[in-house]
Design a protein around this motif. Structure first.
Motif, PDB file in Angstrom:
ATOM      1  N   THR A  64       1.106  -0.898  -0.032  1.00 58.92           N
ATOM      2  CA  THR A  64      -0.057  -0.348   0.215  1.00 58.92           C
ATOM      3  C   THR A  64       0.826   1.252   0.268  1.00 58.92           C
ATOM      4  N   LEU A  65       2.092   0.877   0.403  1.00 55.35           N
ATOM      5  CA  LEU A  65       2.929   2.280   0.438  1.00 55.35           C
ATOM      6  C   LEU A  65       3.744   2.996  -1.211  1.00 55.35           C
ATOM      7  N   GLU A  66       3.904   4.223  -1.182  1.00 54.82           N
ATOM      8  CA  GLU A  66       3.746   4.795  -2.233  1.00 54.82           C
ATOM      9  C   GLU A  66       5.274   3.926  -3.462  1.00 54.82           C
ATOM     10  N   ASN A  67       5.938   4.123  -4.414  1.00 50.59           N
ATOM     11  CA  ASN A  67       6.776   3.961  -4.290  1.00 50.59           C
ATOM     12  C   ASN A  67       7.443   3.997  -3.951  1.00 50.59           C
ATOM     13  N   ASP A  68       8.197   5.078  -3.778  1.00 52.91           N
ATOM     14  CA  ASP A  68       9.016   5.979  -3.510  1.00 52.91           C
ATOM     15  C   ASP A  68      10.136   5.289  -1.392  1.00 52.91           C
TER      16      ASP A  68
END
Length: 95
Positions: free
Chosen positions: A82-86
């Motif tokens: 669920t986290l942003e790619n960065d």
């Protein structure tokens, strides 16, 4: 400061097995350790566990680490999805 989240498995709780020992060891090494009780551990639903992990963790960064046991491993992986790619974490260990 390194934050470590120990995530129990099916039927688990924060005081079972090796969790208290690992918590004490990591705290003695200067880590802030959390062992949250996930909802309905006896009849777990991943749809409830992922938000519970997210709530326990808050914001992740390179000083955020995870230790997962059993179904807790799946909950961690699904939370990380669920986290942003960065966004980066410090690491994870799955047992």
């Amino acid at each position: 400061m390194r934050r470590v989240f120990i995530i129990h498995g099916w039927g688990g709780n924060p005081e079972e097995g090796w969790f208290p020992w690992v918590k004490r060891k990591l705290e003695s090494d200067g880590c802030l350790v959390h062992v949250p009780q996930l909802p309905d551990a006896g009849v777990p639903r991943i749809q409830k566990w992922v938000p519970a992990v997210a709530e326990a963790v808050g914001t992740v960064d390179a000083d955020t680490y995870f230790v997962g046991h059993s179904l807790g491993c799946q909950a961690i992986i699904r939370f990380l999805e669920t986290l942003e790619n960065d966004m980066r974490i410090g690491g994870a260990v799955f047992v």
